[in-house]
Design an enzyme around this catalytic site. Sequence first.
Site, short mmCIF file in Angstrom:
data_model
loop_
_atom_site.label_atom_id
_atom_site.label_comp_id
_atom_site.label_asym_id
_atom_site.label_seq_id
_atom_site.Cartn_x
_atom_site.Cartn_y
_atom_site.Cartn_z
N GLU A 1 0.87 -1.37 -0.01
CA GLU A 1 0.08 -0.09 0.07
C GLU A 1 0.81 1.17 -0.29
O GLU A 1 0.53 2.18 -0.65
CB GLU A 1 -1.16 0.00 1.29
CG GLU A 1 -2.12 -0.90 1.00
CD GLU A 1 -1.70 -2.46 1.30
OE1 GLU A 1 -0.88 -2.74 1.86
OE2 GLU A 1 -2.67 -3.24 1.11
N HIS B 1 -11.76 -5.13 7.92
CA HIS B 1 -12.36 -5.09 6.59
C HIS B 1 -13.74 -4.17 6.87
O HIS B 1 -14.58 -4.18 5.97
CB HIS B 1 -12.94 -6.61 6.13
CG HIS B 1 -11.77 -7.09 5.29
ND1 HIS B 1 -10.75 -7.63 6.20
CD2 HIS B 1 -11.60 -7.66 4.13
CE1 HIS B 1 -9.86 -8.50 5.51
NE2 HIS B 1 -10.46 -8.38 4.07
#
Lengths: 389, 328
Positions: B64, B133
Amino acid sequence: MSVKSTAARRPTRGGAKRRGDEPGLVQLLTPEGERVEHSEYSIDLTPEELRGLYRDMVLTRRFDAEAITLQRQGELGLWASLLGQEAAQIGSGRATRPDDYIFPTYREHGVAWTRDVDPLNLLGMFRGVNNGGWDPDENNFHLYTIVIGSQTLHATGYAMGIAKDGADAAVIAYFGDGASSQGDVAEAFTFAAVYNAPVVFFCQNNQWAISEPTEKQSRVPIYQRAAGYGFPGVRVDGNDVLAVLAVTRAALEHARSGQGPMLVEAFTYRMGAHTTTDDPTRYRSDDERVEWATKDPIARLRSYLDRQELAGEEFHAALETEADALAKRVRDGVRNMPNPQTMAIFENAYADGHPLVDEERAQFAAYQAAFADAPEHSEGPAAASGKGH
Amino acid sequence: MSETAPQMAMSKALNESLRKALENDPKVLIMGEDVGKLGGVFRITDGLYKDFGEDRVIDTPLAESGIVGTAIGLALRGYRPVVEIQFDGFVFPAYDQIVTQLAKMHARALGKIKLPVVVRIPYGGGIGAVEHHSESPETLFAHIAGLKVVSPANPSDAYWMLQQAIECDDPVIFFEPKRRYWDKGAVDVGAVPRGLHKAVVVRPGTDLTLAAYGPMVKVCLEAAAAAANEGRDLEVLDLRSLSPIDFDTIQASVEKTRRLVVVHEAPVFYGAGGEIAARITERSFYHLEAPVLRVGGFHVPYPPARLEDEYLPGLDRVLDSVDRALAF
């Protein structure tokens, strides 16, 4: 495992391990100033070019020394000296073309010099008048980056853009031995390799990440790490400006010609402190400093120039005068550097503006204006509160 | 909005928006893990790789910080990268690049360079996912100067706001309410879009203002419908943007209804609700009949999926706060 074998596996630091003649270290000029040849990397410079490199290094060192002095005099809040790394920076900087793009750390004053960035621009951040202060696109020299290793990703992305544009330029990303431990550097290596980006990763291994030696960063020589990512790595004598120039030129050409990234480890030494707040006597020995002093990059080239009779007294005297003038310009420039206007706090937070910033700007302006309009207080609070009693 | 506007799921609206951006500007790039052949784990980039190729829709390594860091470099080269972070909880490896580099580089260069990077983050709970999540980290970005933070609540806004974010010369953190991906709504692709940072009254009312954004707008509309059955006329605001926040619209609403409840999934503690309560109290102190109340997540790690219905503000918790505000 026996104690003995553990000790044997332990990485060691010693003079013998760091000599310029160890295998894998590209060198074209010995510490004594003698020209030697290398099978893969060669260079042929005119006397004028050689004098030019010498001039670059001398002026860069003088600029650096002046900045340290200015810090000691309270004119700069901090300074990150490049003392000892002149060859690594001048050699690599002079290897770039104008259309190449440079991503420095905060110590690349010599590289900036080779890109015609005004030295005073570099000082604004250290004086505290801005956090960068120049237009990177003017000289294709990006802003100094303080967070360790972050810029290697910016460099890689920029190089990916060059590849998309079909341009034949390259990018060079500077970082230190300490940064080689950062995740961002590992990710930059991965992205550069995967996209075959035209970027040269230029590690100035100056042996120390503040107080931590290179052995605290890596169990293998840093240039060997490139192999794990699938691109070449090379270690060059970072105190040999000719070797650095030759190797970096080759690396940039490698990148420009579509062969992807390359890692150059310039094996050098930070002769001074990490920054002016650092005290290297706490963590490194005099012996080490003295040993590296014999490899001084400027003395080395001077010795070669003298030996070849390429630079006479007149040249050196003129250079000394030029260095004095540079130092004076830097000194005067810093002292006369205006403080930013207070309202500059609110400038450039956003390109397209932001209502909250506008609101806070207006409120703060009104607050300041209130002081300007207020009558002078002639009495202290105690006297004021005494009234009416 | 014209009555003939097609119904579209938010995921499709986002997909169409990206397609239009890629068509309109050759400098726009899509980057992220799995955004290419797979079309993204939520299929937001479905078909774009096929139609625009790997030079425009870039499958990246699983890194990321690398995604955002290289996007910064591409932006410096003149591109307009739109990066996808796969899930909210995975943005943190990139947080350093976003906060220390993306947000500040324009200022560092005294305005000489621009960083038009959009970071898309599917966020929030309600889909029964595993840890990391389902989080709502939006205020961690709204707190950072240099970033703009927005979140659409319906397909039409998803379509328009994403294109506006891509056109913006500032970095925009674009939070997509993932549990609304499959909700349909009218999308008028010929309309004139409203401002990216403008709050909207999505249901007018007189008794109390519910202010929400992203996934909670729908909950608030349902709460308002339920309250109407009890004779209470609630106004619902869709904030749409968290940095900047359109306080003028909130203020106008509150000065009409005199009561405000702010609703979000993110933890209440140091959340957007606190900021809104403080500003509105300052602006509208003499108009308020009750303290500004907040409904949101607790100061705990996001719970396992079997408990998320208790954690997430639902109709009952919103209505409970409405009762409390009306009781003052």
